[in-house]
Design a protein around this motif. Structure first.
Motif, short mmCIF file in Angstrom:
data_model
loop_
_atom_site.label_atom_id
_atom_site.label_comp_id
_atom_site.label_asym_id
_atom_site.label_seq_id
_atom_site.Cartn_x
_atom_site.Cartn_y
_atom_site.Cartn_z
N VAL A 17 0.85 -1.19 0.00
CA VAL A 17 0.00 0.00 0.00
C VAL A 17 0.88 1.24 0.00
O VAL A 17 1.65 1.47 0.94
CB VAL A 17 -0.95 0.00 1.21
CG1 VAL A 17 -1.80 1.27 1.20
CG2 VAL A 17 -1.83 -1.23 1.21
N THR A 18 0.82 2.01 -1.07
CA THR A 18 1.60 3.23 -1.19
C THR A 18 0.66 4.42 -1.38
O THR A 18 -0.46 4.26 -1.90
CB THR A 18 2.57 3.15 -2.37
OG1 THR A 18 1.83 2.88 -3.56
CG2 THR A 18 3.60 2.05 -2.16
N PRO A 19 1.07 5.60 -0.97
CA PRO A 19 0.22 6.78 -1.15
C PRO A 19 -0.03 7.09 -2.62
O PRO A 19 0.79 6.78 -3.50
CB PRO A 19 1.02 7.90 -0.46
CG PRO A 19 1.98 7.21 0.43
CD PRO A 19 2.32 5.93 -0.26
N PHE A 20 -1.15 7.75 -2.88
CA PHE A 20 -1.48 8.23 -4.22
C PHE A 20 -1.36 9.75 -4.23
O PHE A 20 -1.29 10.40 -3.19
CB PHE A 20 -2.90 7.82 -4.60
CG PHE A 20 -3.08 6.33 -4.77
CD1 PHE A 20 -2.89 5.75 -6.02
CD2 PHE A 20 -3.46 5.54 -3.70
CE1 PHE A 20 -3.07 4.39 -6.19
CE2 PHE A 20 -3.62 4.18 -3.87
CZ PHE A 20 -3.43 3.59 -5.11
N CYS A 21 -1.38 10.30 -5.42
CA CYS A 21 -1.42 11.75 -5.60
C CYS A 21 -2.80 12.15 -6.08
O CYS A 21 -3.47 11.38 -6.79
CB CYS A 21 -0.36 12.21 -6.60
SG CYS A 21 1.34 11.87 -6.08
N PHE A 77 -12.42 -6.26 6.65
CA PHE A 77 -11.13 -5.66 6.95
C PHE A 77 -11.12 -4.24 6.41
O PHE A 77 -11.61 -3.98 5.30
CB PHE A 77 -9.99 -6.48 6.31
CG PHE A 77 -8.61 -6.05 6.70
CD1 PHE A 77 -8.05 -6.48 7.89
CD2 PHE A 77 -7.87 -5.21 5.87
CE1 PHE A 77 -6.77 -6.09 8.25
CE2 PHE A 77 -6.59 -4.81 6.22
CZ PHE A 77 -6.04 -5.25 7.42
N SER A 78 -10.57 -3.30 7.17
CA SER A 78 -10.45 -1.91 6.73
C SER A 78 -8.99 -1.48 6.79
O SER A 78 -8.25 -1.88 7.71
CB SER A 78 -11.29 -0.98 7.60
OG SER A 78 -12.67 -1.25 7.44
N PHE A 79 -8.61 -0.68 5.83
CA PHE A 79 -7.24 -0.18 5.81
C PHE A 79 -7.25 1.21 5.15
O PHE A 79 -8.14 1.54 4.37
CB PHE A 79 -6.30 -1.13 5.07
CG PHE A 79 -6.67 -1.37 3.64
CD1 PHE A 79 -6.06 -0.68 2.61
CD2 PHE A 79 -7.64 -2.32 3.30
CE1 PHE A 79 -6.40 -0.90 1.29
CE2 PHE A 79 -7.97 -2.55 1.97
CZ PHE A 79 -7.35 -1.85 0.97
N PRO A 80 -6.25 2.02 5.47
CA PRO A 80 -6.25 3.39 4.94
C PRO A 80 -5.53 3.50 3.60
O PRO A 80 -4.54 2.83 3.36
CB PRO A 80 -5.50 4.17 6.03
CG PRO A 80 -4.53 3.17 6.58
CD PRO A 80 -5.20 1.83 6.50
N PHE A 81 -6.08 4.36 2.76
CA PHE A 81 -5.40 4.81 1.55
C PHE A 81 -5.13 6.30 1.74
O PHE A 81 -6.04 7.06 2.04
CB PHE A 81 -6.29 4.61 0.33
CG PHE A 81 -5.96 3.39 -0.49
CD1 PHE A 81 -4.99 2.50 -0.08
CD2 PHE A 81 -6.61 3.15 -1.69
CE1 PHE A 81 -4.69 1.38 -0.84
CE2 PHE A 81 -6.32 2.03 -2.45
CZ PHE A 81 -5.36 1.15 -2.02
N THR A 82 -3.87 6.72 1.53
CA THR A 82 -3.51 8.13 1.67
C THR A 82 -3.41 8.78 0.29
O THR A 82 -2.75 8.25 -0.61
CB THR A 82 -2.17 8.28 2.41
OG1 THR A 82 -2.29 7.72 3.71
CG2 THR A 82 -1.80 9.76 2.53
N ILE A 83 -4.09 9.91 0.16
CA ILE A 83 -3.98 10.70 -1.06
C ILE A 83 -3.27 12.01 -0.72
O ILE A 83 -3.75 12.80 0.11
CB ILE A 83 -5.35 11.01 -1.68
CG1 ILE A 83 -6.07 9.71 -2.06
CG2 ILE A 83 -5.20 11.90 -2.91
CD1 ILE A 83 -7.44 9.93 -2.66
N ASN A 84 -2.11 12.22 -1.33
CA ASN A 84 -1.35 13.45 -1.10
C ASN A 84 -1.71 14.50 -2.15
O ASN A 84 -1.87 14.18 -3.34
CB ASN A 84 0.15 13.17 -1.15
CG ASN A 84 0.61 12.31 0.00
OD1 ASN A 84 0.22 12.52 1.14
ND2 ASN A 84 1.44 11.31 -0.30
#
Length: 290
Positions: A17-21, A77-84
């Motif tokens: 899981v890597t951040p998105f833009c 299951f829940s997990f975070p996605f980060t959008i920068n």
């Protein structure tokens, strides 16, 4: 009565899981983020098990994964996605016009933050623009900046390159008397808006008395919107006007017979139609004919 109880399936989040833009277009397949595969992902920006960061607000987004095993047991299951968010780019000037004769110029600082790259065959070393390579014309040059989150921001800037303006004289050279009144030069050469300098010139006004008797040289310098400079050189004679002024090449005349008694002929030749006045005086200056 026998009842078989089956446990739910343990779900495992991958280490991928890597951040998105915020300007990533997507959509990106989510299969494999959580195992076992075969479940259903849901959340903001998720559709058909694909995630689209574009148009989503920057920040942390919770993604849910629902998996049903062979025994109809449901695991969640829940997990975070980060959008920068991308970095806002600021254009520091609206003047993007250059002269074809200009030497190479640095574009560094035209867009902030610095540290990005201008992409064009007319740009070298990422930021050096050579107007001479383009010649007269215009071109869009993109500037790309990548921030610490590996998010890219891009802005297109239109650069224009021009050449020096052609100057046209509207007032032909002439001779002026030393005692003539000062007069403005603004209408002598077009395009207007430039600066006149030289003998007897102040604030674009020429004063024969200030120039003095002799040949006066006046320069007209004009700079157009591209920063290209044009110069025209004007010369004219300032005469003391103390006696009979010699006629110019544009006018010639012949008197015959000469000497004469009683009557004579005057033959005048001019290069163009013009208003003239003839005055005859005797040896002591008395007007005999006008």
């Amino acid at each position: 009565v026998y009842v078989n109880l089956h446990d739910t399936t343990a779900l495992i989040l991958c280490n991928c899981v890597t951040p998105f833009c915020s300007n990533d277009s997507g959509p990106y397949p989510m299969a494999g983020y959580v195992s076992p595969v075969g479940g259903i992902y849901s959340g903001t920006g998720v559709s058909n098990n694909q995630f689209s960061p574009l148009y989503q607000s920057a920040g942390v987004h919770n993604i849910s994964y629902l998996y049903t095993n062979n025994y109809e047991c449901v695991s969640r299951f829940s997990f975070p996605f980060t959008i920068n968010d991308t970095t806002a780019l600021t254009v520091t000037t609206s003047h993007l016009q250059y002269c074809a004769d200009d030497s190479a110029v640095s574009l560094s600082g035209i867009v902030l933050p610095k540290g990005g790259t201008y992409y064009s065959s007319y740009v070298t070393n990422d930021t050096v623009f050579n107007p001479a390579l383009l010649g007269a014309g215009s071109i869009d040059i993109p500037y790309a900046y990548i921030d610490n989150n590996n998010c890219s921001s891009v802005v297109d800037l239109n650069y224009e390159v021009g050449r020096a303006s052609v100057l046209t004289r509207l007032v032909p050279p002439d001779d002026y008397c030393l005692n003539a009144n000062p007069f403005p030069l603004d209408s002598f050469v077009v395009p207007a808006g430039g600066t006149y300098t030289g003998n007897g010139v102040s604030n674009n006004i020429f004063s024969p008395a200030a120039a003095g008797v002799g040949m006066a040289t006046v320069y007209y310098d004009y700079t157009n919107s591209y920063g290209c400079n044009s110069r025209d050189t004007l010369t004219w004679m300032v005469d003391a006007c103390l006696g009979i002024k010699e006629v110019s090449q544009n006018l010639s005349f012949n008197i015959f017979p000469n000497p004469a008694k009683g009557s004579f002929n005057i033959q005048v030749k001019v290069n163009s139609i013009q208003h003239s006045e003839l005055t005859l005086t005797d040896a002591i200056g008395k007007v005999c004919f006008r």
